[in-house]
Design a protein around this motif. Structure first.
Motif, PDB file in Angstrom:
ATOM      1  N   ALA A  62      25.206  39.153  -5.440  1.00 51.73           N
ATOM      2  CA  ALA A  62      24.065  39.601  -6.242  1.00 51.73           C
ATOM      3  C   ALA A  62      24.532  40.472  -7.402  1.00 51.73           C
ATOM      4  CB  ALA A  62      23.078  40.363  -5.362  1.00 51.73           C
ATOM      5  N   GLY A 249      17.041  43.093  -9.580  1.00 57.53           N
ATOM      6  CA  GLY A 249      17.337  42.223  -8.450  1.00 57.53           C
ATOM      7  C   GLY A 249      16.912  42.887  -7.156  1.00 57.53           C
ATOM      8  N   TYR A 280      16.695  37.774  -3.581  1.00 57.77           N
ATOM      9  CA  TYR A 280      17.588  37.218  -2.566  1.00 57.77           C
ATOM     10  C   TYR A 280      17.000  37.562  -1.198  1.00 57.77           C
ATOM     11  CZ  TYR A 280      20.700  37.705  -6.627  1.00 57.77           C
ATOM     12  OH  TYR A 280      21.242  37.673  -7.887  1.00 57.77           O
TER      13      TYR A 280
END
Length: 446
Positions: A62, A249, A280
């Protein structure tokens, strides 16, 4: 034409806005894991032994991807992950360039192996381990409790107002009145000591100096009382604490625990809508577990379902919600297995009485890799050899959301050619034991 966000479409599953045609295809893609669209990735882990490697690998990947999106150097030396993390968060440049919201790990829980407390300590050890020990380390906090070092990422967990005479907020020239709001992320700038005049004597007190994202020019002196009562590590947080914030993120950890009943559609909607660029999901189990999560939430954990509301179209609150638990296996059969409803328990008991072998909610995988969980899978012998029948019992067709769910599920069976092996029973007019026995004798034992 701009591609629609996969994470936003996924959130629609829990927002009652099901009209988007893309949602059906998205759910099937998600169930297979891996990259879904440009902004969503699903990975799986098995248990506590498998989790550390899966989690560490996802964190690293990530950071690499987010660095590339920010047009920063995405090369990472596996031994110096902390440098990449600090570069992503702007810790290596001017204070005005701090990006404390660049990446966040969120989880439904605070306690437990997969809770934010443990994940914070894991990430701190991974990123700051070299600073937590050693003869020259400057650590703030007790060795048996929460510890902080520079440049830890921290989270304010309660509102805190300070007065200038407390000498805790410094603007570069003066001590000032200041307010730090609950939920603000900050960075530990330095750990050291300050001198205080107490009882007519100068005394040294260990403190740390923190700058928060909303006013990075203000230096906050954090003493032990502030650190213990108002501050936490900020690498990971609960979904609840993430409400009202968004991040470049987001890594969402979804364990399969007994406390799954705490996971509501509101919580997942919040989790799926926190990421601006990449989401994610790290899920414990297999693709079938993700599908079970998406379609098997226990309504008792939802405040939304307890209310009369027109937020997403008129919905009347479900009465006696605590007895309405399609997402939880609480009914025991005579074979000592747990199923989700009393009706399913009755069907299972009748199958057992007729000595019919069956499997409850065994994953059925279609040729394209998508998965469904029939209520019962029954092995049978045909003139062509061994085969299977798939039994779906519909107990709540009067509920519009349930009827919508079944319509989509039936389309899946039709699409993949399972309809000739599909048994469908319902409770319109009530549960009919004779009808169930007739199905067993005429469709299964014929």
């Amino acid at each position: 034409m701009q591609e629609k966000s996969s994470s936003q479409l996924l959130a629609k599953q829990f927002s009652e806005t099901h009209a988007e045609e893309e949602l059906d295809d998205l759910i099937d893609k998600i169930s297979q894991g891996g990259r879904v669209g440009t902004d969503l990735e699903i990975r799986f882990f098995t248990d506590e032994e498998d989790f550390p490697q899966a989690f560490d690998s996802l964190v690293r990947d990530a950071i690499v991807e987010l660095l590339q999106l920010e047009r920063l150097n995405g090369d990472i030396n596996s031994q110096r992950l902390w440098e990449a993390f600090d570069r992503l968060h702007g810790f290596t440049g001017d204070l005005s360039e701090m990006r404390l919201d660049a990446l966040e790990v969120i989880t439904p829980y605070r306690g437990g192996y997969y809770g934010s407390d443990v994940l914070n300590r894991r990430l701190q050890e991974q990123l700051r381990g070299r600073l937590l020990s050693g003869p020259r380390s400057q650590v703030f906090g007790k060795s048996s409790g929460r510890r902080h070092v520079s440049p830890d990422k921290v989270l304010q967990v309660k509102n805190r107002r300070v007065n200038a005479n407390e000498r805790l907020a410094w603007d570069g020239r003066h001590n000032i009145d200041f307010f730090v709001a609950k939920g603000e992320l900050g960075r530990v700038m330095k750990v050291g000591k300050r001198k205080l005049l107490k009882d007519g004597k100068w005394q040294e007190e260990k403190v740390m100096w923190v700058r928060f994202e909303t006013e990075p020019s203000i230096t906050i002196t954090v003493d032990s009382e502030w650190a213990e009562s108002y501050l936490d590590l900020g690498y990971a947080m609960t979904v609840h604490k993430a409400q009202g914030s968004d991040f470049g993120g987001v890594i969402l950890v979804l364990p399969r625990e007994d406390r799954q009943r705490l996971v509501s559609q509101e919580l997942l909607y919040t989790a799926f809508t926190r990421a601006r660029k990449r989401l994610y999901i790290l899920l414990q189990g297999a693709p079938a577990d993700l599908r079970a999560l998406l379609f098997g939430l226990w309504p008792g954990s939802s405040e939304y379902l307890r209310r009369n509301t027109s937020l997403y179209g008129l919905r009347v609150a479900i009465p006696d919600l605590d007895d309405f638990r399609p997402g939880e296996k609480i009914h025991r059969t005579i074979r000592e297995e747990l199923v989700r409803s009393k009706s399913e328990a009755l069907i299972a008991n009748l199958l057992a009485q007729y000595n019919v072998r069956y499997y409850y909610e065994r994953p059925l995988v279609a040729p394209d890799g998508t998965i469904r969980l029939p209520d019962f899978t029954v092995p049978v012998e045909t003139s062509y050899g061994p085969s299977e029948l798939y039994w779906e019992h519909l107990g709540m067709l009067e509920d519009p959301q349930y009827a919508w769910w079944w319509d989509r599920r039936r389309s899946w069976y039709e699409k993949h050619g399972f309809t000739d092996r599909l048994i469908v029973t319902d409770e319109r007019g009530g549960f009919d034991s004779k009808k169930i026995e007739q199905v067993i004798t005429e469709r299964i034992l014929k």
